[in-house]
Write a protein that holds these residues in place. Structure first.
Motif, PDB file in Angstrom:
ATOM      1  N   PRO A   1      17.479  18.525  34.188  1.00 48.11           N
ATOM      2  CA  PRO A   1      18.483  18.928  33.368  1.00 48.11           C
ATOM      3  C   PRO A   1      19.973  18.936  34.147  1.00 48.11           C
ATOM      4  O   PRO A   1      20.017  19.486  35.048  1.00 48.11           O
ATOM      5  N   GLY A   2      20.984  18.219  33.723  1.00 51.47           N
ATOM      6  CA  GLY A   2      22.261  17.875  34.501  1.00 51.47           C
ATOM      7  C   GLY A   2      23.092  19.325  34.805  1.00 51.47           C
ATOM      8  O   GLY A   2      23.168  20.409  33.862  1.00 51.47           O
TER       9      GLY A   2
ATOM     10  N   GLU B   1      21.445  10.313  54.483  1.00 47.90           N
ATOM     11  CA  GLU B   1      22.135   9.857  53.234  1.00 47.90           C
ATOM     12  C   GLU B   1      21.112   9.073  52.246  1.00 47.90           C
ATOM     13  O   GLU B   1      21.434   9.521  50.931  1.00 47.90           O
ATOM     14  N   GLU B   2      20.298   8.603  52.678  1.00 47.13           N
ATOM     15  CA  GLU B   2      19.182   8.166  51.734  1.00 47.13           C
ATOM     16  C   GLU B   2      18.545   9.191  50.872  1.00 47.13           C
ATOM     17  O   GLU B   2      18.505   8.932  49.706  1.00 47.13           O
ATOM     18  N   MET B   3      18.220  10.372  51.946  1.00 45.91           N
ATOM     19  CA  MET B   3      17.505  11.615  51.106  1.00 45.91           C
ATOM     20  C   MET B   3      18.467  12.006  49.919  1.00 45.91           C
ATOM     21  O   MET B   3      18.200  12.404  48.935  1.00 45.91           O
TER      22      MET B   3
ATOM     23  N   ARG C   1      20.345  13.253  44.593  1.00 47.97           N
ATOM     24  CA  ARG C   1      21.485  13.183  43.698  1.00 47.97           C
ATOM     25  C   ARG C   1      21.076  12.728  42.186  1.00 47.97           C
ATOM     26  O   ARG C   1      21.515  13.118  41.208  1.00 47.97           O
ATOM     27  N   LYS C   2      20.105  11.739  42.505  1.00 49.45           N
ATOM     28  CA  LYS C   2      19.860  10.977  41.186  1.00 49.45           C
ATOM     29  C   LYS C   2      19.006  11.966  40.016  1.00 49.45           C
ATOM     30  O   LYS C   2      18.968  11.934  38.951  1.00 49.45           O
TER      31      LYS C   2
ATOM     32  N   ARG D   1      21.146  23.549  41.759  1.00 50.48           N
ATOM     33  CA  ARG D   1      20.151  22.726  42.300  1.00 50.48           C
ATOM     34  C   ARG D   1      20.981  21.868  43.461  1.00 50.48           C
ATOM     35  O   ARG D   1      21.693  21.221  43.404  1.00 50.48           O
ATOM     36  N   ILE D   2      20.555  22.319  44.894  1.00 52.76           N
ATOM     37  CA  ILE D   2      21.385  21.758  46.132  1.00 52.76           C
ATOM     38  C   ILE D   2      20.249  21.252  46.986  1.00 52.76           C
ATOM     39  O   ILE D   2      19.320  21.522  47.043  1.00 52.76           O
ATOM     40  N   VAL D   3      21.076  20.416  47.828  1.00 50.95           N
ATOM     41  CA  VAL D   3      20.151  19.947  49.045  1.00 50.95           C
ATOM     42  C   VAL D   3      21.103  20.293  50.242  1.00 50.95           C
ATOM     43  O   VAL D   3      22.371  20.098  50.172  1.00 50.95           O
ATOM     44  N   SER D   4      20.458  20.968  51.189  1.00 50.33           N
ATOM     45  CA  SER D   4      21.309  21.304  52.321  1.00 50.33           C
ATOM     46  C   SER D   4      21.063  20.759  53.620  1.00 50.33           C
ATOM     47  O   SER D   4      19.585  21.128  54.194  1.00 50.33           O
TER      48      SER D   4
END
Lengths: 820, 347
Positions: free
Chosen positions: A496-497, B114-116, B121-122, B200-203
């Motif tokens: 969910p966005g 960057e690929e991860m 991000r998608k 929802r984050i990636v660090s």
């Protein structure tokens, strides 16, 4: 830890293949690092035979022809053998035609140099028992002729080397792993049966001449201490079966009493310690903190200095054990010991851990105490050990035993619902399966009742050895473990966005890396930690002190890096020294800059352009110079939202270590949120670090919080469609005067004189000259001025009139002259 | 008259193609069709010609004019072509290498990171960042790490002297010691403390361990961690994310599996294995790639989220390890030496 399959079989009758057991241990949550098989593999058609005769092979010097009796069923065989020890009378293993030996080697009846051979006599390596290949395996214990090999050899074992996670101290034992496997394979768990059950007293025992008292002075470090007195034992070797098991898991058998202690620890997870009763001074056991400076020589022969943070077991006068870690040389069991004091205790995890760390001393015992030993099942281990001591060393228990502490009863229940577990898992497991999982793990379900909206609620009783289970979520994992994490059903990732953008620092790094890579730089990654001397020469002694780690691991990685340039220099040097032509390198990352006694963590980008030593090209290109790196730094600043306006740029001073005075610049100060340095690196410094040639470099650093503030959108400015009027000004100034200052004067004069009638669109230096035709110490700067109106085409007359006034204004104070 | 016209045309035909420059051309053009030109002179004579002859003569002159103009155009085109040709040197040898250096290259760790991040991000993850110098609170306390946990030991973690001050790294408790973060999970804590869920984050980032450097260990390496906090986040969602991430990275024949494990900040916790075709230098069927789990309620309590309402998952892995798997690199130290022969292989 090492777990023996033979040993496990005492507690759970596993009939699954070893691969299945390995998989079970893995998916129960314990990584199997290694599976070691000991003993011989199962082989058919390999039997015991006795060599009757040995004769030289007629056609080969190194071979013998033997007759071998393989018992009544097989009769006598003729076998060609290449070993030296195939002497008559030896009993050996004979692989008969049809046998398949390790390596998929099938034995057939064959002719060897013209001599028929009915099989092969085997060396240890040929039957998969080690690497010994120099001779036949001689069966000195003379097993019956014709006996299949696996009945003639001692049975093998499988040892699993397992990593036990720190939350599961209960599994640092064979019984613990057996419990898990019994749950996985749905097999009953068989507990060892103890014959002995103690009685306890807190006062004096029956034999004060052996042990007169037990006192715990530091109960917070030792919640339970028990001591049993056993008299009349005889020290000797432990039985073969026990030695076999200890050896299988990597322990060296010592004697029956010590071995029993180790055996019971490996069975139950409870460490035990046995004293020679004679050696306890004053017949006292006192559990206390060590005195500062007190010493003990531990069993490994090393003298160890203790301090008051460490717990010891002492007799009336001196420490005899470092509690929970290792016994002293002075009190242990020796060959002539007849009376024992058996310690079974619990020590606080933190106490054992800190002492063990401080002394750099670890043992199987300390490993278990550090992770937690269940005080509520300790005494069971003592009884088990007493049974085994009496069985292997004789003697009898003098009762009652001493016990201090251990009064707090264990009781823990968790209520969990079927619905809760399902919500956390995201898929359904039937109620019956969940309940079965609890019970298989000996988590007794004491109540089952419906709950509001969440299905059945179970009240689950947690056994004392499962201190890790404390909340309903902990039981979710138990259910999932037994369900099998491999069976978690697949799903489409749901997203969910959420509004959000990448962190400004991340975006900055991306932008500047794109820019530099697009300008032919190779991106590097260097370590953050740098040597002290380098940091001191790059910043200052005081700044370096602020950047120092308290506990560096290696000497040349002791300080935070204050710049990216030194790492890039090191990369230049490495490439040059390896004969790799290198010029443009860049890096992004954190650097740490000291300001007024405090460090600031900055996002930074740096690059170097070195003379491409060793490069030969069929066509030369203009080398980089100060203005090349200035251009790049300006572009990098823009990526951070900073305009590197000329007014910020200053020549570097002597205090900017690392940069070449007269050929490098600085801009901005961290007080403003960002800083930049660029130009030629100090030639002597570059040489001293071992890099050949000149190196131009640039560094831009910004506080991350300032990057976050860069978000302003530019406003569009209207522009004129009327033609421009261009005029050039040639000015003469002192050689040392910076161009930016003169430009400022020109700009100001132009703006003032033009006023509101039209606009000064731009003022640019387009020529710099000094030398012939100009006075000594002077230079000429030529500026191009562009005028434009937004409403009309300017006439020559009006522009000329303004320019005359501008010239007057510029030259008014005499420091700037018009070039003749 | 006709003969005269023909003579002029013949002269032009001979002269015009020999012209090399524009001034020559302009002069010649004037001589023929200029106000005093030869052809113009014929037209001026028209008045003197008897009326009945005019149409025929006019036609003749016009024809001559058209022919002459064509020759002029051709001559001008030839001169223009000559001018362009003059801008060229001799033909180049297209097989010679460019003397310019380049192209530049991104570091393999950047490429993998960057690929991860693109993959994540998608599905709605944004990239978060935080300080590398941390405090005990953000690195340990808030992540349910007991005060005597071995990971906090000065034997395993780099600390700064008590007096050290970091002006732009905030401390939760006064007097807290600064250290170099041992994982990027501290970014999760700082992010959660900044605002309410969902998150929802990636660090991705650098981390530090007091470890001996060898072919597979480095005191300074990089991690990448994901955190998702929302209502009703499940173990199955976590598995779905990892299935998606590794299939996107390594191809649809990639599989992942969970093995139960233990981490202080997640419950339940898992180690993640993957199996994929075409990975260079991999001998085992399953390769351990990271750790993950459902965020432990204690962590939510530490950042002020109600664990009864919010649930979430976290996943972490080493970037070097992933890069080594993807590219078949067998020594972690190559990442930090920056030998151009290494760096140029990945871009």
């Amino acid at each position: 830890m090492k777990i023996s399959l033979n040993w496990l079989q005492d507690y759970v009758k596993l009939d699954a293949p070893v691969d299945e057991i390995t998989r079970a241990i893995t998916f129960l949550g314990f990584e199997v690092e290694q599976v070691i098989r000991t003993g011989a593999p199962q082989l058919t058609n390999v039997v015991v035979g006795e060599i009757l005769t040995r004769a030289k092979h007629p056609n080969a010097d190194k071979l013998s022809v033997c007759t071998v009796d393989i018992g009544p069923a097989g009769g006598v065989k003729t076998i060609v053998c290449g070993a030296n020890n195939c002497d008559a009378g030896n009993r050996v293993l004979v692989a008969l035609p049809g046998a398949i030996l390790p390596g998929n080697f099938e034995i057939k009846q064959s002719k060897i140099r013209g001599q028929l051979s009915d099989g092969m006599m085997c060396s240890p390596d040929e039957i998969g028992m080690g690497r010994e290949h120099s001779g036949l395996l001689i069966l000195t214990h003379k097993p019956a002729l014709g006996l299949p090999m696996n009945e003639a050899l001692p049975p093998g074992d499988v040892v699993f080397d397992i990593e036990i996670t720190p939350n599961r101290p209960d599994c640092l034992s064979h019984l613990g792993i057996a419990r898990e496997l019994s749950a996985w394979f749905k097999l009953p768990l068989i507990y060892p049966q103890e014959n002995f059950h103690g009685t306890f007293a807190s006062g004096a025992g029956e034999r004060p001449d052996l042990l007169a008292g037990v006192r715990v002075d530091s109960p917070e470090d030792c919640p339970l201490y028990s001591a049993h007195v056993i008299t009349g034992i005889k020290i000797g070797p432990s039985p073969a079966w026990m030695q076999e098991r200890l050896k299988a898991v990597g322990l060296r058998p010592i004697n029956n009493v010590v071995d029993v202690g180790n055996y019971v620890m490996l069975e139950t997870g409870q460490p035990l310690h046995a004293f020679d009763a004679r050696k306890l001074g004053g017949h006292q056991i006192i559990v206390r903190r060590a005195l500062d400076g007190e010493k003990i020589t531990s069993l490994d022969g090393k003298e160890r200095a203790l301090h008051s943070g460490m717990l010891v077991i002492a007799d009336a006068s001196r420490p005899v054990v470092i509690a929970g870690i290792m016994g002293g040389e002075n009190s242990g069991v020796s060959d002539d010991t007849t009376d024992l004091v058996l310690e079974c205790a619990c020590f606080k995890r933190q106490s054992v851990r800190s002492t063990s760390r401080a002394l750099g001393l670890q043992s199987d015992s300390s490993y278990r105490y550090e992770r937690g030993v269940d005080p509520h099942s300790s005494l069971e281990a003592a009884y088990r050990a007493i049974d085994l001591i009496i069985e292997t060393a004789g003697g009898s228990v003098v009762g009652p035993a001493y016990q201090v502490g251990g009064e707090v009863p264990w009781k823990r229940e968790i209520v969990v619902t079927h619905g809760f577990i399902g919500e956390k898992l995201g898929f359904e497991i039937p109620e019956a399966d969940m309940r079965a999982a609890f019970e298989a793990l000996e988590l007794a379900v004491t109540r089952e009742e419906p709950s509001d909206h969440r299905g059945t609620a179970w009240t689950v009783e947690i056994p004392s050895w499962r201190d890790d289970l404390d909340r309903p979520i902990d039981l979710v994992e138990e259910v999932l473990r037994l369900f099998g994490t491999e069976k978690i059903p697949a799903a489409v990732v749901s997203s969910p966005g959420l509004p959000g953008d990448d962190d400004p620092v991340v975006q900055f790094n991306r932008r500047v890396t794109d820019y530099l890579v697009g300008h032919d730089f190779h991106e590097c990654v260097n370590l953050t930690l740098r040597p002290a001397a380098e940091v001191a020469t790059w910043t200052s002694q005081t700044a370096a002190a602020e950047l120092a780690l308290q506990n560096p691991f290696v000497e040349d990685q002791s300080h935070l890096r204050p710049t990216l340039i030194t790492g890039l220099l090191e990369s230049l040097k490495l490439n040059q020294s390896r004969g790799v032509t290198v010029s443009r390198l860049c890096e992004t990352g954190r650097i740490f800059i000291e300001r007024n006694g405090q460090n600031l963590e900055c996002a930074a980008v740096g690059f170097v352009i070195a003379d491409p030593i060793g490069e030969r090209s069929w066509r030369g290109r203009e080398p980089a110079d100060f203005y090349s790196v200035k251009h790049h730094v300006e572009a990098l600043a823009v990526a951070a939202g900073v305009q590197l306006a000329a007014r910020f740029v200053k020549p570097v001073e002597e205090s900017y270590l690392g940069w070449q005075v007269g050929h490098a610049a600085s801009a901005g100060e961290l007080e403003q949120g960002w800083t930049a340095r660029f130009g030629l690196l100090n030639l002597a410094m570059v040489k001293s670090v071992g890099v050949e040639g000149k190196v131009y470099a640039g560094l831009f650093a910004i506080l991350p919080e300032n990057l976050a503030a860069v978000s302003g959108r530019r406003r569009y400015a209207d522009f004129s469609l009327f033609p421009a009027a261009l005029r050039d000004f040639a000015l003469v100034v002192d050689l040392a005067v910076p161009a930016a200052g003169v430009q400022k004067v020109v700009e100001n004069a132009a703006r003032t004189e033009v006023g509101k009638s039209f606009a000064v669109e731009s003022v640019n230096v387009f020529d710099v000259y000094h030398g012939k035709g100009l006075p000594e110490g002077k230079k000429s700067l030529a500026f191009s001025l562009v005028f434009r109106s937004s409403e009309r085409t300017l006439t020559d007359d009006e522009v000329n009139a303004v320019c005359t006034k501008i010239r007057q204004a510029i030259t008014a104070d005499g420091s700037i002259a018009l070039r003749a | 008259m006709q003969d005269q016209l023909s003579a002029v045309l013949a002269k032009a035909t001979a002269e015009l193609p020999t012209l090399k420059t524009r001034p020559e051309f302009e002069a010649a053009k004037a001589r023929y069709v200029g106000p005093h030109g030869e052809l113009t002179a014929f037209m001026k004579q028209m008045g003197a010609v008897p009326k009945e002859q005019r149409p025929a003569l006019g036609k003749l002159i016009n024809e001559a004019k058209v022919k002459l103009q064509a020759q002029l155009d051709a001559a001008l085109a030839q001169i223009a072509a000559g001018e362009l040709a003059a801008q060229l040197g001799p033909a180049v040898d297209v097989t010679l290498p460019s003397p310019d250096i380049g192209p530049g290259t991104r570091h393999p760790l950047t490429l993998v990171r960057e690929e991860m991040c693109r993959i994540l991000r998608k599905v709605g993850f944004t990239v978060a960042d935080g300080p590398e110098v941390e405090t005990e609170y953000y690195c340990f306390d808030a992540l349910n790490t007991p005060s005597d946990h071995p990971a906090r030991d000065a034997q395993d973690t780099f600390y700064f002297p008590t007096a050290a001050r970091f002006g732009n790294v905030s401390r939760m408790n006064p007097g807290e010691k600064y250290l170099l973060r041992t994982h990027t999970s501290s970014v999760q804590i700082r992010t959660m403390l900044k605002g309410p869920p969902p998150i929802r984050i990636v660090s991705p980032g650098r981390v530090y361990r007091r470890d001996t450097t060898d072919a597979t260990h480095s005191a300074n390496f990089h991690q990448l961690e994901c955190l998702y906090v929302d209502r009703n986040v499940t173990v199955r969602d976590l598995k779905a994310l990892l299935d998606y991430v590794f299939a996107a990275l390594l191809g649809s024949d990639t599989k992942t599996r969970f093995r139960p494990h233990y981490f202080g900040y997640t419950e339940p916790s898992f180690e993640v294995d993957l199996t994929a075709k075409h990975l260079p230098k991999v001998k085992k069927e399953w390769i351990e790639i990271g750790g993950c789990g459902m965020v432990d309620p204690t962590v939510f309590e530490a950042v002020g989220y109600d664990p009864e309402v919010w649930s979430g998952y976290a996943f972490g892995m080493g970037l070097e390890r992933l890069a080594m798997l993807l590219y078949g690199i067998d020594d972690i130290r190559y990442f930090y030496q920056n030998d151009l022969r290494f760096l140029k292989q990945f871009a």
